[in-house]
Design a protein around this motif. Structure first.
Motif, PDB file in Angstrom:
ATOM      1  N   HIS A  19       0.808  -1.222   0.000  1.00  0.00           N
ATOM      2  CA  HIS A  19       0.000   0.000   0.000  1.00  0.00           C
ATOM      3  C   HIS A  19       0.843   1.275   0.000  1.00  0.00           C
ATOM      4  O   HIS A  19       0.301   2.370   0.070  1.00  0.00           O
ATOM      5  CB  HIS A  19      -0.940   0.018   1.208  1.00  0.00           C
ATOM      6  CG  HIS A  19      -1.980  -1.050   1.182  1.00  0.00           C
ATOM      7  ND1 HIS A  19      -2.780  -1.293   0.096  1.00  0.00           N
ATOM      8  CD2 HIS A  19      -2.338  -1.949   2.124  1.00  0.00           C
ATOM      9  CE1 HIS A  19      -3.598  -2.297   0.365  1.00  0.00           C
ATOM     10  NE2 HIS A  19      -3.349  -2.723   1.589  1.00  0.00           N
ATOM     11  N   GLY A  91      -7.824   8.480   9.242  1.00  0.00           N
ATOM     12  CA  GLY A  91      -9.041   7.923   9.819  1.00  0.00           C
ATOM     13  C   GLY A  91      -8.846   7.505  11.262  1.00  0.00           C
ATOM     14  O   GLY A  91      -7.754   7.602  11.828  1.00  0.00           O
ATOM     15  N   PRO A  95      -9.475   0.468  12.831  1.00  0.00           N
ATOM     16  CA  PRO A  95      -9.953   0.289  11.459  1.00  0.00           C
ATOM     17  C   PRO A  95     -11.459   0.022  11.363  1.00  0.00           C
ATOM     18  O   PRO A  95     -12.094   0.410  10.392  1.00  0.00           O
ATOM     19  CB  PRO A  95      -9.159  -0.918  10.956  1.00  0.00           C
ATOM     20  CG  PRO A  95      -7.930  -0.921  11.785  1.00  0.00           C
ATOM     21  CD  PRO A  95      -8.361  -0.421  13.137  1.00  0.00           C
ATOM     22  N   ASN A  96     -12.036  -0.602  12.379  1.00  0.00           N
ATOM     23  CA  ASN A  96     -13.478  -0.881  12.359  1.00  0.00           C
ATOM     24  C   ASN A  96     -14.306   0.383  12.525  1.00  0.00           C
ATOM     25  O   ASN A  96     -15.484   0.399  12.172  1.00  0.00           O
ATOM     26  CB  ASN A  96     -13.847  -1.882  13.455  1.00  0.00           C
ATOM     27  CG  ASN A  96     -13.317  -3.265  13.166  1.00  0.00           C
ATOM     28  OD1 ASN A  96     -12.807  -3.535  12.088  1.00  0.00           O
ATOM     29  ND2 ASN A  96     -13.421  -4.149  14.141  1.00  0.00           N
ATOM     30  N   ALA A  99     -13.694   5.608   8.740  1.00  0.00           N
ATOM     31  CA  ALA A  99     -14.619   5.774   7.616  1.00  0.00           C
ATOM     32  C   ALA A  99     -14.030   5.219   6.322  1.00  0.00           C
ATOM     33  O   ALA A  99     -12.814   5.289   6.103  1.00  0.00           O
ATOM     34  CB  ALA A  99     -14.942   7.258   7.438  1.00  0.00           C
ATOM     35  N   PRO A 100     -14.896   4.670   5.461  1.00  0.00           N
ATOM     36  CA  PRO A 100     -14.428   4.283   4.119  1.00  0.00           C
ATOM     37  C   PRO A 100     -13.830   5.511   3.432  1.00  0.00           C
ATOM     38  O   PRO A 100     -14.293   6.628   3.629  1.00  0.00           O
ATOM     39  CB  PRO A 100     -15.709   3.833   3.416  1.00  0.00           C
ATOM     40  CG  PRO A 100     -16.662   3.490   4.511  1.00  0.00           C
ATOM     41  CD  PRO A 100     -16.312   4.410   5.660  1.00  0.00           C
ATOM     42  N   GLY A 101     -12.787   5.288   2.670  1.00  0.00           N
ATOM     43  CA  GLY A 101     -12.105   6.396   2.000  1.00  0.00           C
ATOM     44  C   GLY A 101     -10.895   6.895   2.776  1.00  0.00           C
ATOM     45  O   GLY A 101     -10.066   7.604   2.223  1.00  0.00           O
ATOM     46  N   THR A 102     -10.807   6.531   4.060  1.00  0.00           N
ATOM     47  CA  THR A 102      -9.607   6.867   4.836  1.00  0.00           C
ATOM     48  C   THR A 102      -8.615   5.717   4.687  1.00  0.00           C
ATOM     49  O   THR A 102      -8.985   4.610   4.291  1.00  0.00           O
ATOM     50  CB  THR A 102      -9.928   7.080   6.333  1.00  0.00           C
ATOM     51  OG1 THR A 102     -10.393   5.844   6.894  1.00  0.00           O
ATOM     52  CG2 THR A 102     -10.966   8.177   6.529  1.00  0.00           C
ATOM     53  N   ARG A 104      -6.985   4.017   7.014  1.00  0.00           N
ATOM     54  CA  ARG A 104      -7.295   2.912   7.929  1.00  0.00           C
ATOM     55  C   ARG A 104      -8.632   2.250   7.600  1.00  0.00           C
ATOM     56  O   ARG A 104      -8.791   1.045   7.776  1.00  0.00           O
ATOM     57  CB  ARG A 104      -7.276   3.413   9.366  1.00  0.00           C
ATOM     58  CG  ARG A 104      -5.875   3.801   9.814  1.00  0.00           C
ATOM     59  CD  ARG A 104      -5.897   4.399  11.207  1.00  0.00           C
ATOM     60  NE  ARG A 104      -4.559   4.729  11.666  1.00  0.00           N
ATOM     61  CZ  ARG A 104      -4.284   5.808  12.374  1.00  0.00           C
ATOM     62  NH1 ARG A 104      -5.237   6.650  12.737  1.00  0.00           N
ATOM     63  NH2 ARG A 104      -3.035   6.033  12.760  1.00  0.00           N
ATOM     64  N   GLY A 105      -9.579   3.037   7.119  1.00  0.00           N
ATOM     65  CA  GLY A 105     -10.867   2.470   6.730  1.00  0.00           C
ATOM     66  C   GLY A 105     -10.745   1.547   5.533  1.00  0.00           C
ATOM     67  O   GLY A 105     -11.444   0.534   5.441  1.00  0.00           O
ATOM     68  N   ASP A 106      -9.853   1.890   4.613  1.00  0.00           N
ATOM     69  CA  ASP A 106      -9.694   1.089   3.396  1.00  0.00           C
ATOM     70  C   ASP A 106      -8.693  -0.048   3.547  1.00  0.00           C
ATOM     71  O   ASP A 106      -8.868  -1.108   2.948  1.00  0.00           O
ATOM     72  CB  ASP A 106      -9.249   1.989   2.231  1.00  0.00           C
ATOM     73  CG  ASP A 106     -10.339   2.960   1.799  1.00  0.00           C
ATOM     74  OD1 ASP A 106     -11.495   2.820   2.233  1.00  0.00           O
ATOM     75  OD2 ASP A 106     -10.010   3.877   1.017  1.00  0.00           O
ATOM     76  N   ARG A 109      -7.160  -3.403   9.465  1.00  0.00           N
ATOM     77  CA  ARG A 109      -7.937  -4.574   9.872  1.00  0.00           C
ATOM     78  C   ARG A 109      -7.939  -4.696  11.387  1.00  0.00           C
ATOM     79  O   ARG A 109      -6.955  -4.399  12.037  1.00  0.00           O
ATOM     80  CB  ARG A 109      -7.322  -5.855   9.303  1.00  0.00           C
ATOM     81  CG  ARG A 109      -7.178  -5.801   7.810  1.00  0.00           C
ATOM     82  CD  ARG A 109      -7.613  -6.952   6.983  1.00  0.00           C
ATOM     83  NE  ARG A 109      -8.465  -7.947   7.527  1.00  0.00           N
ATOM     84  CZ  ARG A 109      -8.196  -9.243   7.478  1.00  0.00           C
ATOM     85  NH1 ARG A 109      -7.085  -9.676   6.940  1.00  0.00           N
ATOM     86  NH2 ARG A 109      -9.053 -10.119   7.950  1.00  0.00           N
TER      87      ARG A 109
END
Length: 151
Positions: A19, A91, A95-96, A99-102, A104-106, A109
């Protein structure tokens, strides 16, 4: 506008999952500059200095084990209000909850056994940023001291 610097670490899970490029692209797409970049390995001594406020916490050994799992990409980045900006980009620490798009969100785990893999670290304030940059980029400290002595 006040220019700030910050330290960003792509942790071993982010490096292993390939990543690095995506994370750097996100940083640059926000208009921030990459001023320093290196692939490095943490040491127990370095981690004790970096996480000095957590060394005596019961979970420190988990952090240490995590950060010693493999290579880390250390980044010095700069820009206007970058410390806050990178925190938003990264984010939530969990991770849980991120937000999606951050980042850690993407990419992060949280495993059923409570093991957290949140991909990145970023400094939380300007003083910590400068201290962390000196820890992870000691070679720059000497150069910066030389520049200051010339002024």
């Amino acid at each position: 506008m006040t220019e700030e610097r910050t330290l960003i670490l792509i942790k071993p899970d982010g490096v292993k999952a390939h990543h690095i490029g995506q994370i750097i692209t996100r940083i640059e797409n926000k208009g921030y500059s990459i001023d320093g970049l290196k692939l490095t390995m943490a040491t127990p001594e370095l981690l004790k200095k970096h996480y000095v406020d957590k060394v005596n916490k019961p979970y420190f050994s988990e952090i240490e084990t995590y950060m010693l799992e493999g290579p880390i990409v250390a980044i010095i980045a700069s820009g206007s209000r970058i410390i806050k900006g990178i925190h938003v980009l990264a984010g939530d620490t969990s991770p849980n909850q991120a937000a999606p798009g951050t980042i850690r969100g993407d990419f992060g785990r949280m495993f059923d056994d409570g093991i957290l893999r949140n991909v990145v670290h970023s400094s939380d304030n300007p003083q910590n940023a400068e201290n962390e940059i000196k820890l992870w980029f000691p070679e720059l400290s000497q150069t910066e001291q030389l520049k200051e002595s010339i002024k």
